[in-house]
Structures are given as structure tokens and as C-alpha cells.
Motif scaffolding. Structure first.
Motif, PDB file in Angstrom:
ATOM      1  N   ASN A  93       5.626   6.232  -3.492  1.00  0.00           N
ATOM      2  CA  ASN A  93       4.314   6.136  -4.214  1.00  0.00           C
ATOM      3  C   ASN A  93       3.486   4.906  -4.201  1.00  0.00           C
ATOM      4  OD1 ASN A  93       3.138   9.004  -4.908  1.00  0.00           O
ATOM      5  ND2 ASN A  93       5.242   9.194  -5.880  1.00  0.00           N
ATOM      6  N   ALA A  94       4.090   3.831  -4.768  1.00  0.00           N
ATOM      7  CA  ALA A  94       3.762   2.751  -5.091  1.00  0.00           C
ATOM      8  C   ALA A  94       3.326   2.150  -3.665  1.00  0.00           C
ATOM      9  CB  ALA A  94       4.783   1.771  -5.719  1.00  0.00           C
ATOM     10  N   ALA A  95       4.081   2.136  -2.703  1.00  0.00           N
ATOM     11  CA  ALA A  95       3.836   1.675  -1.198  1.00  0.00           C
ATOM     12  C   ALA A  95       2.971   2.518  -0.471  1.00  0.00           C
ATOM     13  CB  ALA A  95       5.319   1.843  -0.309  1.00  0.00           C
ATOM     14  N   ALA A  96       2.575   3.596  -0.945  1.00  0.00           N
ATOM     15  CA  ALA A  96       1.430   4.324  -0.312  1.00  0.00           C
ATOM     16  C   ALA A  96       0.027   3.919  -1.075  1.00  0.00           C
ATOM     17  CB  ALA A  96       1.523   5.865  -0.596  1.00  0.00           C
ATOM     18  N   ILE A  97       0.058   3.566  -2.323  1.00  0.00           N
ATOM     19  CA  ILE A  97      -1.180   3.372  -2.889  1.00  0.00           C
ATOM     20  C   ILE A  97      -1.333   1.571  -2.816  1.00  0.00           C
ATOM     21  CG2 ILE A  97      -1.848   2.089  -4.986  1.00  0.00           C
ATOM     22  CD1 ILE A  97      -0.301   4.594  -6.559  1.00  0.00           C
ATOM     23  N   ARG A  98      -0.157   0.762  -2.151  1.00  0.00           N
ATOM     24  CA  ARG A  98      -0.393  -0.528  -1.883  1.00  0.00           C
ATOM     25  C   ARG A  98      -0.857  -0.512  -0.190  1.00  0.00           C
ATOM     26  NH1 ARG A  98       1.648  -4.972  -3.699  1.00  0.00           N
ATOM     27  NH2 ARG A  98       0.265  -5.924  -2.085  1.00  0.00           N
ATOM     28  N   GLY A  99      -0.579   0.540   0.694  1.00  0.00           N
ATOM     29  CA  GLY A  99      -0.804   0.588   1.927  1.00  0.00           C
ATOM     30  C   GLY A  99       0.293   0.133   2.602  1.00  0.00           C
ATOM     31  N   ILE A 100       1.599  -0.120   2.259  1.00  0.00           N
ATOM     32  CA  ILE A 100       2.742  -1.068   2.678  1.00  0.00           C
ATOM     33  C   ILE A 100       3.631  -0.073   3.334  1.00  0.00           C
ATOM     34  CG2 ILE A 100       4.510  -2.473   2.292  1.00  0.00           C
ATOM     35  CD1 ILE A 100       3.225  -3.458   0.045  1.00  0.00           C
ATOM     36  N   PRO A 101       4.037  -0.014   4.664  1.00  0.00           N
ATOM     37  CA  PRO A 101       5.020   0.934   5.497  1.00  0.00           C
ATOM     38  C   PRO A 101       6.236   0.969   4.320  1.00  0.00           C
ATOM     39  CG  PRO A 101       3.866  -0.338   7.093  1.00  0.00           C
ATOM     40  CD  PRO A 101       3.383  -1.211   5.488  1.00  0.00           C
ATOM     41  N   GLY A 103      10.058  14.018  -1.918  1.00  0.00           N
ATOM     42  CA  GLY A 103       9.163  12.829  -2.786  1.00  0.00           C
ATOM     43  C   GLY A 103       8.253  12.002  -1.921  1.00  0.00           C
ATOM     44  N   ILE A 104       8.987  11.336  -0.952  1.00  0.00           N
ATOM     45  CA  ILE A 104       8.532  10.379   0.192  1.00  0.00           C
ATOM     46  C   ILE A 104       7.491  11.273   0.934  1.00  0.00           C
ATOM     47  CG2 ILE A 104       8.958   9.172   2.201  1.00  0.00           C
ATOM     48  CD1 ILE A 104      11.915   8.674   1.022  1.00  0.00           C
ATOM     49  N   LEU A 105       7.704  12.489   1.408  1.00  0.00           N
ATOM     50  CA  LEU A 105       6.441  13.242   2.145  1.00  0.00           C
ATOM     51  C   LEU A 105       5.464  13.317   1.452  1.00  0.00           C
ATOM     52  CD1 LEU A 105       9.310  13.803   4.070  1.00  0.00           C
ATOM     53  CD2 LEU A 105       8.326  16.174   4.607  1.00  0.00           C
ATOM     54  N   GLY A 151       2.707  10.487   0.719  1.00  0.00           N
ATOM     55  CA  GLY A 151       1.517  10.097   1.616  1.00  0.00           C
ATOM     56  C   GLY A 151       1.914   8.612   2.055  1.00  0.00           C
ATOM     57  N   GLY A 152       0.842   8.077   2.815  1.00  0.00           N
ATOM     58  CA  GLY A 152       1.018   6.531   3.187  1.00  0.00           C
ATOM     59  C   GLY A 152       1.747   6.494   4.729  1.00  0.00           C
ATOM     60  N   GLN A 153       2.221   5.494   5.023  1.00  0.00           N
ATOM     61  CA  GLN A 153       2.931   5.564   6.352  1.00  0.00           C
ATOM     62  C   GLN A 153       4.645   5.158   5.733  1.00  0.00           C
ATOM     63  OE1 GLN A 153       2.075   1.679   8.451  1.00  0.00           O
ATOM     64  NE2 GLN A 153       3.221   2.689  10.373  1.00  0.00           N
TER      65      GLN A 153
END
Length: 297
Positions: A86-94, A134-136, A139-141
Motif C-alpha cells: 500500500n505504501a509503495a503504491a501511494i509513493r508510485g514505487i515498484p 493484500g498486494i493485489l 494496486g500500484g506496480q
């Protein structure tokens, strides 16, 4: 490229640190710096990082103990990866996460494809699958890399156990009705670096992928190859899973279809027998030419 990795002392994390390519900086976070029992704390680290890629190489991997530690294993294997994703998706980090063949029920003999139905047999597999879900949902990459039967010169694994027992006993009874692809931690590390490079350049790619060594074998065949390469004369008696009961049920079929990983990232399945020789060499367990060796019966 800067990589932030959760995990420092595990088999894959150790090889990630050792095998970082030129131009790649990796920050490996051990338990004192990032404890997965604190998902919010892990998410906060991602929120504050300047990394280009996040890798989760940490997990609760004590399969039998997980039958008792269901709450703890769920926090580490499910809640923490979801929070990081979730945190990575918000930041736009793969985000790249390591998962397991144990998300499947092990039925049949056909290699499992990434989109096949998951039906874990044990608590460990269930927590790892919840982590995937949870990863699915985040969202995000992201990319989930399922692998199997990991071995290396570090930590606890089947190769090191067989070397110890093979040096102590003339004969061992090994399960022969569970089949999968042994996978060297070094090969997993190299694959993750290749995925990270691809995910940070060009069109966005991601999804669930499988990676394991070839050829597929059962545990008894794996043990025979270990003994042969190490020059040990320990005999192996094939037994069934029923002859070796454990608290957690194991899947009979852990074969993984790795074609999508090859198609998207160009990664071929490595010959685990070659990787095994490198591990034995690192452990100083290859016989000298004069000493020789013989394939165990």
C-alpha cells in the motif's frame, strides 16, 4: 538504481546483498531496523524512502511452527506485505515480493500456472496467499515471485541438512512422492535484480510469476544428487509422505510453470544441479579429484 529490501540474513536476502550488480545500491533492513511484526512501521519506512524499488525478502518460513503461531505468521506473511505494498503504491514505487509454491494444494502432476486456483494445505501457505491478496488489492506496480525448495550455503535448508545427516549415517529414508524444482537463492537474487531493472525502465510490467530450478525432482532424488556431488556414499530409501508425518501438510505437486517469467523478463529456468555444485564448492564439500565420489543408491 536504489533498492530498499526488507530482510537481511535470510537465504535470498544474503544473496541479494552479495550479488548486487554494478550501478545498484541496496539497503537491506534486518529485524532491528524493520520488524515485519510492525506493519505500520514498515509502511512508514517506505513512505520516507528515496528508493527506486522495494523488495520484500523477509517472511515467517517455519512451516510446521506456523501451525501453532498462526497469529504471528499472519502478521509477518500477510499484514506486513500488504502494508508495504500500500505504501509503495501511494509513493508510485515498484514492489517485488517473494512467495511460495505452498499457495497451491499440490494436486495432479501438471506444473502450476500463476493464475491457477490457490488452495493452501497449511497455515504457512494460507498466510502467504493472504499476503498476495493484500498486494493485489493495494494496486500500484508490483510483482509476486513464487518459488520453491530454496537452498544456499546460508541458513537452514535441505542441502545443508542432507550434508549433515549424510556425514553421520549410512542410510536415510527420504520422501519420494513430493515433486518440485529445487531453486538456488543466488538464482532467485539474480532474477529479482533482472525484474527490478525491467520494472523501472520502459513500459510498466508486473503480475504474478513463477521461478524454480530444473529438472523437477522429488526429495529423494534431490538427496541422491547432493550425496553424489558431495562424494558421500549414503544410501537413500524412498518413502511416502504418509511414512513421514509432519504438523503441516505438504503439497505432492510443487511443479511450477515459469513461462510467463521467461516471456516478460527473459529469465530461463536454471539447472539446479549446476547451482548445487556452486553451493557445495562454497561450503567446501566438493570431493577432491583423487577422492572421487559415487552416486548414492
Amino acid at each position: 538504481m536504489n533498492i530498499l529490501m526488507f530482510g537481511r540474513s535470510g537465504q535470498v536476502a544474503t544473496e541479494m546483498i552479495r550479488r548486487a550488480p554494478d550501478g545498484v545500491s541496496i539497503t537491506a533492513l534486518g529485524r532491528p531496523n524493520a520488524d515485519l511484526v510492525d506493519p505500520r512501521g514498515c509502511a512508514k519506512i517506505v513512505q520516507e524512502t528515496n528508493a527506486d524499488v522495494i523488495v520484500n525478502a523477509a517472511a515467517y518460513t517455519a512451516v510446521d511452527q506456523a501451525e501453532k503461531d498462526k497469529v504471528l505468521s499472519n502478521i509477518i506473511n500477510a499484514q506486513a506485505p500488504a502494508a508495504i505494498a500500500n505504501a509503495a503504491a501511494i509513493r508510485g514505487i515498484p514492489f517485488i515480493h517473494i512467495s511460495t509454491d505452498y499457495v497451491f494444494d499440490g494436486s495432479g502432476t501438471t506444473p502450476w500456472k500463476p493464475d491457477d486456483r490457490c488452495a493452501p494445505l497449511n497455515a504457512y501457505g494460507r498466510t502467504k496467499r493472504r499476503g498476495e491478496e493484500g498486494i493485489l488489492a493495494a494496486g500500484g506496480q508490483w510483482a509476486i515471485l513464487r518459488t520453491s525448495w530454496v537452498f544456499s550455503a546460508h541458513g537452514n535448508n535441505f542441502v545443508k541438512t542432507m550434508l549433515r545427516l549424510g556425514s553421520e549415517r549410512d542410510k536415510l529414508r527420504i520422501v519420494a512422492d513430493q515433486t518440485g524444482g529445487p531453486t538456488a537463492a543466488a538464482d532467485i537474487a539474480d532474477t529479482i535484480y533482472r525484474m527490478a531493472m525491467r520494472m523501472t525502465t520502459g513500459p510498466k510490467v508486473g503480475g504474478i510469476f513463477h521461478f524454480s530450478g530444473t529438472p523437477d525432482v522429488n526429495w529423494a532424488q534431490f538427496a541422491r544428487e547432493i550425496f553424489m556431488q558431495a562424494g558421500l556414499f549414503t544410501q537413500v530409501e524412498d518413502i511416502s509422505t504418509a511414512d513421514y508425518p509432519t504438523p503441516a501438510k505438504r503439497p505432492h505437486n510443487s511443479r511450477l510453470d515459469c513461462e510467463s517469467l521467461k516471456k516478460i523478463f527473459g529469465v530461463e529456468r536454471p539447472d539446479w544441479r549446476i547451482s548445487l555444485r556452486r553451493v557445495l564448492d562454497e561450503l567446501g564439500r566438493l570431493p577432491s579429484p583423487a577422492k572421487g565420489g559415487s552416486r548414492a543408491a
